[in-house]
Every structure is written in C-alpha cells, then in structure tokens.
Design a protein around this motif. Structure first.
Motif, PDB file in Angstrom:
ATOM      1  N   ILE A   1       0.789  -1.176  -0.171  1.00 54.53           N
ATOM      2  CA  ILE A   1      -0.092  -0.096   0.058  1.00 54.53           C
ATOM      3  C   ILE A   1       0.830   1.316   0.195  1.00 54.53           C
ATOM      4  O   ILE A   1       0.783   2.249  -0.743  1.00 54.53           O
ATOM      5  CB  ILE A   1      -0.992  -0.004   1.176  1.00 54.53           C
TER       6      ILE A   1
ATOM      7  N   TRP B   1      -8.435  -1.721  -4.756  1.00 54.62           N
ATOM      8  CA  TRP B   1      -7.666  -2.843  -3.967  1.00 54.62           C
ATOM      9  C   TRP B   1      -8.900  -4.177  -3.540  1.00 54.62           C
ATOM     10  O   TRP B   1     -10.001  -3.741  -3.319  1.00 54.62           O
ATOM     11  CB  TRP B   1      -6.871  -2.484  -2.850  1.00 54.62           C
TER      12      TRP B   1
ATOM     13  N   HIS C   1      -0.115   3.158  -3.665  1.00 58.83           N
ATOM     14  CA  HIS C   1      -1.178   3.775  -3.555  1.00 58.83           C
ATOM     15  C   HIS C   1      -1.382   4.899  -4.343  1.00 58.83           C
ATOM     16  O   HIS C   1      -2.567   5.139  -4.840  1.00 58.83           O
ATOM     17  CB  HIS C   1      -1.512   4.156  -2.006  1.00 58.83           C
TER      18      HIS C   1
ATOM     19  N   LEU D   1      -5.285   1.248   4.396  1.00 57.98           N
ATOM     20  CA  LEU D   1      -5.353   2.047   3.294  1.00 57.98           C
ATOM     21  C   LEU D   1      -6.182   3.519   3.478  1.00 57.98           C
ATOM     22  O   LEU D   1      -5.543   4.296   2.763  1.00 57.98           O
ATOM     23  CB  LEU D   1      -6.257   1.122   2.222  1.00 57.98           C
TER      24      LEU D   1
END
Length: 487
Positions: free
Chosen positions: A177, A187, A181, A238
């Motif tokens: 992540i 995801w 990201h 996340l």
C-alpha cells in the motif's frame, strides 16, 4: 427516492480483464522470489489431474520445496507474464481495456513471509507493471492475496490457522500500500474468500492431522476469522494512507436453486446461499450474522477471538463488493435433514447447458446474484471475474475461432445490463481472462479462458506466442461501444 434507472452501462464503466499472479507470472525462483503454496501443487501432464488444491500435506509440500524444477508444477511456469508483461499489457490496451486486475505474489515481496524487510526486486517489478498500465490509460485493480501465501508460513505455523498470519500479512499489505497507493486506487484483500470453506488453497493450512469433517471446519473457520480481522486492518490502513483509495472484498458468487418446489429443498438452497453471503455479511456489514450461530453449533465450531476482533471487523468494513461469477448450483435436501446446510447434495440442472468441465452456463443467475447483493448491502458491485473454461483449437489460419466464448460473454454482459436497469450499481466488468493461463482448479493449460491464445501446453512445451482469438476482437467492439454492440 424515485428516480429513472439507467438504461445502459455508466459512462466510466470499467471494462477489462482479470488474472492472478500464481497463474500467469512464472519466474518462480527469479529476483529473490520463493515458493508460494500454489507453486507446490502438482498439475496435469497428460490431461489427468495429478493433485488438487485442497489435499496438500506437510510431506507433499516438503517434497515440492525440495524439487528444484517446474516440470511437475505448472504454476511455477505460468505463462511467463514476468518477462512478457509489456507485450501482454499492450495487447490488452489495444483491446480497449479500461481496467486490468492482477494480484501481487506475496512471496515476491516477502519471499518466506516473515522477513523484516521486503525484496526490492519484487517491489520494482510491480512498479514497472503499474507504470506500463498507466501509460496505456489502464486502471490497475490489485488483489493483495490471491491463493499466494508463502509456503514458508505454512511450514512455520500452518498458515492462516495461526493468528501470527495477521501480523505477517499486515506487514506485507502495508508495504505494498505504501509503495503503490499513488498508482492503484482499487484494492481487494482476499480472492474468493468463501472458497476457504474447502480448505488449503485459501487458508494455507494443512489438515492431515484431522480426522472428522467438523474438525476440518473448525480449522477453516478459525483461519477465515483471522483473514476477516486482517482484511479490516488492511482496509483501515489503506484509508489512513490514502482516503481516495477503495478496498473491496472478493466473493465467489454462485447462486443455488432448490431442486424442486419441495420446501425442504428450498430451505436447503436458502442455507447454501447463506453460507456464501456469510462472508459478505462479515466484510460489508461488519458482523457475524445470527444465522451462523446455528451452523457453528451444528458443527461444533468454536471460534477463538481476541477482545477487540469484533470491534475491528465492525469499524472497518470494505468500500465495495467484488465477485467472480461462473455458474449456478442446484441443491436437494437429503432424507432427515434438520441442521443448517448439513445434509444436502448438489444435483444437475436439466435447464442449463454446461461447459466441458461441467460448469453450468447461467447468465440469469448472474443477474439474480447482482440484485441479491445490491438489495442486501447497497454498496457498489464490481464483477472482477466472469468466463468459461473450455478447450480451444487453433484453426488452419493460425487463429482460434471461439463463437462459444463470445456467446457466453454476450449472455452475461446482457444479464449485467439488465441488472443495471433493475437499479443495481455495477462499476465494472472484467473477463476471466484476457490471456490464457494455467487453470486454478486443474493446473492445466488445456482448460482455456483467455481472449488471447498463448502457445503453451499442459506439459510445458510451446513457443509462448500470443495470438488474439475472435473473442478478443468481439470484446474490443463491446468496450468501444460501452456495451451497446454485443452481436
């Protein structure tokens, strides 16, 4: 609130394809990678299945670890996406794909699963893959764990049967992540998490020390509970790192019909469907549903939970639901059934055609599944796998002419369109698969799903040449027309 439902696919609908690292990448011992569980499953050499996903033992795993070749292990070879990714992504882009789902091989980032620091060569590989996707305007969709536990963790503490797996998974999830990201907005935590009900391939836990089915179910549900907690904690992380990113769960959706109007068959079918929806109830609603208390009692299952587990699951549910859909099932109650889904059998559906591998072809089941999930959860749904495994024959012109695959996709895309008209929020449709790959269930190349033919065979022979099939050009037109041209 009353509103006019859309008549067609949304403007920014995510058309594309889906794959899995253990079925496409190959390069199983290159650039620091070590074996995952999937690389320890023997495959078909002459059309027969030498091993299955769920009968692994510590002895069979150790034999696989000691074998330095890929001869008997097709998922070690894959289709060499590791060295062909630029070519493959270019072909997928020419098809018009808006999204491409891949998974990250855990053992390419943390080779044995428990290292303190990640493997930089593995991180660099996926960064190049995502960069290539973006150069072609393709949105990456990433599965964090797609049947890819490092075998080192299975041998060390029996995979997800141990709570230690949560910490090792989170170190891995946080690492990727942090790394990606800015490149990856969509995801998924665990691929087809509900298939963990059958054992090893999802849980990474062997069962040769267990004798009864209830003992096996105890281990599987304990392992799955650890995955629920890990999924919620990964979702939490996340959102903290990048609130613009979205985390989804991933469900193998197969709607079950009653064999007859007999209420006992209808009850058996309802309970089979509840066993599937249990997983989304936990990951989307954030709690264990009450109906499972009866199932756990009937099977003598007692899940060990830490004090804050249920709070974590409740506080950090997923943002959207993703599903695979391939077929439907039919169930009939056996004589004397009283417990929860404990005494029924799957039977043939005389109303549906089947693939050569005896999977029913049922687009109406997809429409019903989408409506069921939307009515239950009111969260966006992403179809991240849909396809048919079948045999292909290369024609005299060097091309696979596959009207059967086109017919399958056409019927299921039409069913998806009808579900959208029903009011379901569907955000994308990814075919399984844009390229041929090693089959998950049989480890065969001869069970083909792809829109692009790869010259590779069950015994590992072939040139690896990529050639679009007729279905590739058909799907190209579908994407270009945003689902309007289906004939």
């Amino acid at each position: 609130m009353y509103q006019n439902n859309p008549e067609t696919f949304p403007k920014h609908f995510l058309w594309g394809g889906a794959t899995a690292a253990n079925q496409i990448e190959g390069a199983w011992n290159i650039d620091g990678k070590q074996l995952s569980d999937s690389g320890c499953i023997k495959g078909a050499g002459t059309g027969s299945i030498a091993d299955t996903l769920d009968n692994a033992t510590r002895q069979s795993l150790q034999e696989a670890i000691d074998d330095p070749s890929a001869d008997n292990y097709p998922k070690r070879r894959g289709v060499d996406f590791y060295h062909h990714y630029q070519e493959d992504i270019k072909l997928i882009a020419k098809m018009g794909a808006k999204a491409f789902r891949i998974s990250i091989a855990w053992s390419r980032i943390f080779p044995h699963g428990d290292e303190a620091q990640p493997n930089q060569a593995g991180l660099d590989f996926y960064r190049r893959v995502f960069q290539t996707m973006h150069e072609y305007g393709i949105e990456p969709v990433v599965t964090i764990s797609h049947y890819e536990m490092p075998v080192g963790l299975t041998m060390k503490y029996n995979g997800w049967a141990s709570r230690q797996a949560i910490d090792d998974f989170l170190r891995y999830a946080k690492t990727i992540i942090d790394a990606y990201h800015s490149q990856v907005k969509y995801w998924l935590t665990f691929n087809e998490i509900n298939t963990g009900l059958t054992g090893f391939h999802e849980t990474g836990a062997t069962e040769e020390d267990l004798t009864t089915e209830d003992e096996k179910l105890q281990r599987r549900f304990q392992a799955l509970h650890h995955q629920f907690v890990a999924s919620s904690l990964a979702t939490k992380y996340l959102h903290e790192v990048d609130p613009t990113c979205r985390m989804g769960c991933m469900l193998a959706k197969a709607i079950t019909y009653p064999a007859t109007p007999n209420p006992k068959d209808a009850l058996a079918a309802q309970q089979e469907n509840q066993l599937t929806l249990f997983f989304t109830d936990v990951q989307v609603r954030g709690e264990y549903p009450n109906y499972m208390n009866r199932y756990f009692a009937d099977h003598n299952i007692h899940i060990k939970m830490a004090t804050d587990d249920q709070m974590i699951i409740k506080k950090y549910p997923v943002d959207f639901i993703s599903i695979s859909y391939y077929h439907s099932d039919v169930t009939a109650a056996k004589e004397g059934q009283t417990g929860f889904a404990s005494n029924c059998e799957h039977v043939h559906n005389d109303y549906l055609e089947e693939t050569p591998w005896k999977w029913s072809i049922d687009p109406d089941g997809l429409r019903m599944s989408l409506n069921e999930l939307w009515d239950r959860y009111q969260k966006p749904i992403f179809i991240v796998e849909n396809g048919m495994g079948t045999t292909d024959k290369v024609g005299a012109d060097g091309v696979v002419h596959d009207p059967y695959r086109i017919a399958y996709f056409r019927s299921h895309i039409k069913a998806t369109k009808e579900a959208i008209k029903d009011g379901v929020s569907v955000i994308g449709y990814l075919v399984w698969a844009p390229i041929d790959m090693v089959s998950n269930s049989t480890s065969q190349m001869s069970k083909r799903y792809g829109l692009i033919y790869i010259d590779l065979h069950d015994d590992g022979s072939g040139t690896m040449k990529r050639t679009p099939k007729d279905s590739y050009y058909w799907f190209q037109r579908v994407i270009k027309s945003n689902g309007q041209e289906l004939d």
